[in-house]
Design a protein around this motif. Structure first.
Motif, PDB file in Angstrom:
ATOM      1  N   UNK A   1       0.823  -1.213   0.000  1.00 35.80           N
ATOM      2  CA  UNK A   1       0.000   0.000   0.000  1.00 35.80           C
ATOM      3  C   UNK A   1       0.856   1.262   0.000  1.00 35.80           C
ATOM      4  N   UNK A   2       1.975   1.252   0.727  1.00 39.10           N
ATOM      5  CA  UNK A   2       2.847   2.437   0.752  1.00 39.10           C
ATOM      6  C   UNK A   2       3.415   2.713  -0.629  1.00 39.10           C
ATOM      7  N   UNK A   3       3.779   1.652  -1.334  1.00 33.37           N
ATOM      8  CA  UNK A   3       4.292   1.821  -2.697  1.00 33.37           C
ATOM      9  C   UNK A   3       3.213   2.366  -3.627  1.00 33.37           C
ATOM     10  N   UNK A   4       2.000   1.813  -3.521  1.00 30.60           N
ATOM     11  CA  UNK A   4       0.928   2.153  -4.456  1.00 30.60           C
ATOM     12  C   UNK A   4       0.277   3.503  -4.151  1.00 30.60           C
ATOM     13  N   UNK A   5       0.192   3.890  -2.872  1.00 37.38           N
ATOM     14  CA  UNK A   5      -0.660   5.010  -2.478  1.00 37.38           C
ATOM     15  C   UNK A   5       0.069   6.283  -2.055  1.00 37.38           C
ATOM     16  N   UNK A   6       1.402   6.294  -2.003  1.00 37.23           N
ATOM     17  CA  UNK A   6       2.080   7.428  -1.360  1.00 37.23           C
ATOM     18  C   UNK A   6       1.997   8.736  -2.156  1.00 37.23           C
ATOM     19  N   UNK A   7       1.536   8.684  -3.406  1.00 37.19           N
ATOM     20  CA  UNK A   7       1.321   9.919  -4.175  1.00 37.19           C
ATOM     21  C   UNK A   7      -0.172  10.169  -4.433  1.00 37.19           C
ATOM     22  N   UNK A   8      -1.036   9.460  -3.720  1.00 39.19           N
ATOM     23  CA  UNK A   8      -2.466   9.551  -3.982  1.00 39.19           C
ATOM     24  C   UNK A   8      -3.085  10.851  -3.457  1.00 39.19           C
ATOM     25  N   UNK A   9      -2.546  11.374  -2.381  1.00 35.54           N
ATOM     26  CA  UNK A   9      -3.064  12.558  -1.668  1.00 35.54           C
ATOM     27  C   UNK A   9      -4.310  12.203  -0.854  1.00 35.54           C
ATOM     28  N   UNK A  10      -4.526  12.990   0.174  1.00 35.07           N
ATOM     29  CA  UNK A  10      -5.624  12.750   1.110  1.00 35.07           C
ATOM     30  C   UNK A  10      -6.986  12.857   0.425  1.00 35.07           C
ATOM     31  N   UNK A  11      -7.108  13.784  -0.562  1.00 37.59           N
ATOM     32  CA  UNK A  11      -8.381  13.957  -1.280  1.00 37.59           C
ATOM     33  C   UNK A  11      -8.371  13.258  -2.636  1.00 37.59           C
ATOM     34  N   UNK A  12      -7.381  12.358  -2.850  1.00 35.30           N
ATOM     35  CA  UNK A  12      -7.238  11.565  -4.078  1.00 35.30           C
ATOM     36  C   UNK A  12      -6.992  12.431  -5.319  1.00 35.30           C
ATOM     37  N   UNK A  13      -6.370  13.594  -5.100  1.00 31.70           N
ATOM     38  CA  UNK A  13      -6.056  14.473  -6.227  1.00 31.70           C
ATOM     39  C   UNK A  13      -4.730  14.108  -6.896  1.00 31.70           C
ATOM     40  N   UNK A  14      -4.019  13.148  -6.322  1.00 33.52           N
ATOM     41  CA  UNK A  14      -2.723  12.767  -6.880  1.00 33.52           C
ATOM     42  C   UNK A  14      -2.830  11.627  -7.865  1.00 33.52           C
TER      43      UNK A  14
ATOM     44  N   UNK B   1      -1.780   7.098  -8.395  1.00 36.14           N
ATOM     45  CA  UNK B   1      -2.563   6.747  -9.575  1.00 36.14           C
ATOM     46  C   UNK B   1      -4.036   7.173  -9.419  1.00 36.14           C
ATOM     47  N   UNK B   2      -4.673   7.439 -10.540  1.00 39.91           N
ATOM     48  CA  UNK B   2      -6.102   7.782 -10.560  1.00 39.91           C
ATOM     49  C   UNK B   2      -6.917   6.485 -10.615  1.00 39.91           C
ATOM     50  N   UNK B   3      -7.895   6.403  -9.726  1.00 38.81           N
ATOM     51  CA  UNK B   3      -8.710   5.189  -9.667  1.00 38.81           C
ATOM     52  C   UNK B   3     -10.168   5.526  -9.942  1.00 38.81           C
ATOM     53  N   UNK B   4     -10.853   4.639 -10.658  1.00 42.41           N
ATOM     54  CA  UNK B   4     -12.262   4.862 -10.998  1.00 42.41           C
ATOM     55  C   UNK B   4     -13.197   4.221  -9.982  1.00 42.41           C
ATOM     56  N   UNK B   5     -12.622   3.481  -9.033  1.00 46.85           N
ATOM     57  CA  UNK B   5     -13.448   2.797  -8.031  1.00 46.85           C
ATOM     58  C   UNK B   5     -13.224   3.442  -6.672  1.00 46.85           C
ATOM     59  N   UNK B   6     -14.195   3.326  -5.741  1.00 51.61           N
ATOM     60  CA  UNK B   6     -13.992   3.857  -4.387  1.00 51.61           C
ATOM     61  C   UNK B   6     -12.759   3.235  -3.739  1.00 51.61           C
ATOM     62  N   UNK B   7     -12.029   4.042  -2.997  1.00 51.23           N
ATOM     63  CA  UNK B   7     -10.765   3.578  -2.430  1.00 51.23           C
ATOM     64  C   UNK B   7     -10.561   4.219  -1.062  1.00 51.23           C
ATOM     65  N   UNK B   8      -9.998   3.459  -0.134  1.00 49.00           N
ATOM     66  CA  UNK B   8      -9.652   3.982   1.180  1.00 49.00           C
ATOM     67  C   UNK B   8      -8.141   3.902   1.356  1.00 49.00           C
ATOM     68  N   UNK B   9      -7.514   5.059   1.443  1.00 49.71           N
ATOM     69  CA  UNK B   9      -6.056   5.092   1.604  1.00 49.71           C
ATOM     70  C   UNK B   9      -5.697   4.632   3.013  1.00 49.71           C
ATOM     71  N   UNK B  10      -4.718   3.752   3.118  1.00 49.28           N
ATOM     72  CA  UNK B  10      -4.334   3.207   4.419  1.00 49.28           C
ATOM     73  C   UNK B  10      -3.668   4.269   5.285  1.00 49.28           C
ATOM     74  N   UNK B  11      -3.723   4.054   6.597  1.00 50.87           N
ATOM     75  CA  UNK B  11      -3.089   4.979   7.538  1.00 50.87           C
ATOM     76  C   UNK B  11      -1.586   5.056   7.288  1.00 50.87           C
ATOM     77  N   UNK B  12      -0.958   3.916   7.051  1.00 46.59           N
ATOM     78  CA  UNK B  12       0.488   3.895   6.802  1.00 46.59           C
ATOM     79  C   UNK B  12       0.842   4.728   5.578  1.00 46.59           C
TER      80      UNK B  12
END
Length: 520
Positions: free
Chosen positions: A357-370, A372-383
């Motif tokens: 998850x750290x590899x996949x999500x670390x550029x996602x941003x808290x509001x998912x403005x980063x 990768x862009x995902x078309x499905x609902x997603x919950x970014x992990x705390x880590x």
């Protein structure tokens, strides 16, 4: 907390004008004095590091080739040149003490780029329990070849340092001498007859342990990154040991470890950035309530958050100057490539969830403005939200291949607070400030006494957030002080007044003043 530089509001612009003029003059004097006074020291440090580098190369080459092999010609000749340069009037000694290397009596302060090589030499000396090597001006090519051959062929588990000396003596080699180890006495080893270590000795021990742990983590990451590029199998044992050691050290002395994140080197940016992100993430995770066992997992996830960059061409990764749109598109694939790399090299069932998850999500941003862009609902992990904050802070305070000029820590915090709730989890961001300080560790500050200082530790009491522990580095005339005092600005005198305070922050990036020297 809207303004991470509250000290600047203590005086009006008109009141600060005379000070600003004085500050620029003072900073100019510091730069001049540092440049003139440190030339000889810089030359000695450079030669000392070259000596370490060639010794490391000689030892590694000797493990593969015999002492008469031509492969040893270049490292032997290079080492001879350095030794003869350093021994023009007296023998030269490379000494190890508590994981610090000294050239004679001078501590060789190394930067992040040099840590991997230095750690390799330190590990080799520790394995033999050798305290130092002394080379005289009479040392020859044959002497170095025989010395290196003995170093790699004798078994340090079966032989002692004295056995090593006798082997050299039997070969008639008197130009290379081996010292016994020198160590500071630790409190638990002092016993009833030995004196307990002083605060200064304990502090040096903490710094040595922290620097060693940092170097081992960087070294492990470097080996694994190269293995990933070569399509090999990843063995995480060495990296996990280094991270677990860092967790243990962080429980006792967080500030010393966080101080090492001020080591900046754009040439080794990827490796040292990842170690810094691991340190910052674990400190933030500790504030967020992670149990000790889970801090190591978080540290491993942070250490390998950029593993996907191993799939990107070095021509793109190390390109100087700004990226083109196509190159940015390639760079933005590294979160996905990271997960694929981990799965390919470790197997789907062997990839820890936090690491993926750290590899996949670390550029996602808290509001998912980063991305990768995902078309499905997603919950970014705390880590991942923790790693996102640590990643941004270290990246923006670092010199990079495509951006040589970093931002000051205080300005980075101000930028990040403007993105709170968008790029960053607002609760975690506030906790992060508690880690690095509202006036961050590594900041350059001007005190009311007109002395210049570096912030080395956050205040223990949050009510004194603007009163950290600082190291005085220059007097009122602008003369640098190598052994300036550590001052806790939160301590009051007998009248209840504060003897000294921060007048304002000084942008060390503007004056190109490197504060990392005070953390190694």
């Amino acid at each position: 907390m809207s303004d991470p530089k509250p000290a600047e509001t203590q005086a009006s612009g008109d009141q600060l004008q005379p000070f600003l003029t004085h500050e620029k003059s003072l900073s100019h004097k510091i730069a001049q004095g540092s440049e003139a006074g440190d030339i000889l020291d810089q030359q000695m440090v450079m030669l000392g590091f070259q000596l370490i580098t060639q010794l490391n190369t000689l030892i590694k080459t000797s493990r593969i080739h015999g002492r008469t092999n031509s492969a040893l010609d270049k490292p032997v000749e290079a080492m001879l040149t350095i030794v003869h340069t350093l021994t023009h009037d007296q023998p030269v000694t490379l000494r190890l003490q508590n994981d610090f290397l000294f050239l004679g009596d001078s501590h060789l302060k190394v930067n992040a780029q040099q840590m991997t090589v230095v750690s390799s030499v330190i590990d080799a000396m520790n394995k033999w329990k050798i305290g130092g090597f002394t080379f005289t001006a009479s040392v020859s090519s044959k002497d170095l070849r025989e010395f290196a051959h003995l170093f790699v062929t004798l078994d340090p588990m079966a032989k002692t340092v004295e056995d090593f000396r006798q082997e050299l003596k039997q070969l008639g080699i008197g130009s290379v001498e081996i010292e016994d180890p020198r160590e500071l006495v630790l409190k638990e080893d002092a016993g009833t007859t030995g004196a307990p270590p002083s605060q200064a000795e304990q502090k040096e021990q903490h710094k040595a342990n922290a620097k060693s742990a940092y170097g081992k983590a960087a070294g492990a990451l470097g080996h694994l990154s190269q293995s990933a590029r070569d399509g090999g199998t990843l063995n995480f044992k060495q990296a996990k040991r280094a991270i677990q050691n860092i967790v243990d050290l962080m429980m006792h002395d967080e500030s010393t470890l966080l101080g090492l994140t001020n080591l900046r080197c754009h040439d080794q940016y990827t490796h040292n950035h990842s170690v810094n992100v691991a340190l910052l993430s674990m400190a933030l995770g500790n504030r967020a309530g992670y149990p000790k066992a889970e801090l190591a997992d978080l540290g491993m996830a942070a250490l390998f958050h950029d593993v996907g960059k191993c799939a990107i061409s070095l021509d793109v990764l190390n390109k100087p100057g700004e990226f083109s749109k196509e190159e940015w598109d390639i760079m933005r694939t590294h979160p996905t490539e990271g997960v694929l790399t981990l799965i390919q090299l470790r197997g789907l069932g062997n990839v820890p969830a936090r690491m993926a998850s750290a590899s996949f999500e670390h550029h996602m941003n808290f509001d998912f403005s980063g991305y990768p862009k995902l078309a499905v609902p997603w919950t970014q992990s705390l880590s991942s939200r923790i790693v996102t904050i640590a990643d941004c802070y270290d990246a923006m305070t670092s010199s990079r291949v495509y951006r040589r000029e970093p931002m000051s820590p205080a300005n980075v915090l101000k930028f990040m607070f403007n993105k709170s709730g968008q790029s960053f989890d607002p609760v975690l961001l506030k906790l992060f400030v508690n880690c690095v300080g509202i006036i961050p560790i590594g900041s350059l500050v001007m005190l009311e006494s007109d002395e210049l200082a570096v912030v080395i530790k956050t205040p223990a009491d949050k009510a004194n957030a603007e009163r950290p522990v600082v190291k005085i580095i220059a007097d009122v005339q602008g003369n640098l002080k190598e052994d300036g005092a550590d001052v806790d600005l939160s301590l009051q005198d007998e009248t209840g007044a504060y003897p000294n305070s921060i007048l304002r922050l000084v942008d060390n990036t503007e004056y190109k003043f490197d504060t990392s020297r005070y953390f190694v």
